[in-house]
Design an enzyme around this catalytic site. Structure first.
Site, PDB file in Angstrom:
ATOM      1  N   ASP A 130       0.871  -1.412   0.158  1.00 31.91           N
ATOM      2  CA  ASP A 130       0.165   0.097   0.042  1.00 31.91           C
ATOM      3  C   ASP A 130       0.642   1.726  -0.477  1.00 31.91           C
ATOM      4  OD1 ASP A 130      -1.763  -1.819  -0.259  1.00 31.91           O
ATOM      5  OD2 ASP A 130      -2.738  -1.036   2.048  1.00 31.91           O
ATOM      6  N   LYS A 163      -6.976  -4.581  -2.871  1.00 32.92           N
ATOM      7  CA  LYS A 163      -7.568  -5.890  -1.926  1.00 32.92           C
ATOM      8  C   LYS A 163      -8.845  -4.152  -1.680  1.00 32.92           C
ATOM      9  CE  LYS A 163      -3.725  -3.999   1.251  1.00 32.92           C
ATOM     10  NZ  LYS A 163      -4.596  -3.268   2.122  1.00 32.92           N
ATOM     11  N   CYS A 176      -1.711  -2.849   7.790  1.00 33.47           N
ATOM     12  CA  CYS A 176      -1.829  -3.975   6.529  1.00 33.47           C
ATOM     13  C   CYS A 176      -0.048  -5.346   6.830  1.00 33.47           C
ATOM     14  CB  CYS A 176      -2.039  -2.807   5.124  1.00 33.47           C
ATOM     15  SG  CYS A 176      -3.837  -2.401   5.727  1.00 33.47           S
TER      16      CYS A 176
END
Ligand SMILES: [Zn+2]
Length: 214
Positions: free
Chosen positions: A17, A115, A160
């Site tokens: 990310d 996601k 994450c």
């Protein structure tokens, strides 16, 4: 100094990310988030196998506080699948905030795992959404490619990255977190909780200088 970890053909770097909204100036900026980019770009050159993850929400995603009248960002609510932290709107599909940071430079990354694109389910982990039953397909990809040990770097350490590393270990992969190539949010002690979880689960937490080319 410890013997460096040698990176080989069955290792994969999972870059979590590294998107504009998680970097300074973004809608859900992780403090100092863009500081992960230079070490990640360097590390990526040691890995033949690199996977990127991309948080990728539809507008009105149920992990956004704005979807819940009367709620504020960073509140926790009960979702059908369990507790869920509410976030500022972030990483909305096809917006600049969802793009990878321009300085991320990994042309040989082979796979992008998106996601969080199901409106009612958030996904911290690169492997499995927050309902803990919906897989992203990454485990299958790693198995088919013969990749057995996953190294994690990116944003955020305590969300994450943490959930991705935990799921890697749970799925039978080796899991190593490169801590100085991550930055965290630290919400209610979440940094300490992540470190404790890694220790309990045997997930190694190393620094980038501990990693060498094979
Ligand atoms: Zn998100």
């Amino acid at each position: 100094m410890a013997i460096p970890i040698a990176i080989g053909a069955s290792d994969v770097l999972v870059v979590v990310d590294v998107q504009n909204d998680f970097c300074p100036g973004g809608n859900l900026a992780v403090p100092d988030g863009d500081a992960v980019i230079p070490p990640i770009n360097r590390l990526a050159q040691l890995f033949a196998n690199v996977v990127l993850t991309q948080d990728w929400h539809p507008a009105g995603h149920l992990s956004f506080a704005s979807s819940h009248p009367g709620r504020a960002p960073f509140d926790t609510i009960a979702m059908p699948y369990g507790p869920q932290v509410l976030w500022p709107d972030h990483c909305i599909q096809e917006t600049p905030g969802a793009n990878f940071h321009f300085a991320l430079d990994i042309p040989h990354a082979a796979l992008v795992v998106r996601k969080g694109f199901r409106k009612a389910i958030d996904s911290y982990s690169a492997f499995c959404e927050n309902d803990r039953t919906t897989p992203t397909g990454l485990a299958g990809y790693l198995r088919e490619r013969g990749l057995v040990r996953a190294f994690f770097a990116g944003l955020a350490f305590d969300f994450c990255v943490r959930y991705s590393a935990e799921d890697a270990a749970r799925g039978g992969f080796g899991a190593v977190v490169i801590e100085d190539a991550c930055r965290g949010i630290d919400l209610g002690g979440s940094m300490a909780a992540a470190r404790e979880s890694f220790a309990v689960r045997g997930i190694a937490c190393v620094t980038a200088d501990a990693i060498a080319a094979a």
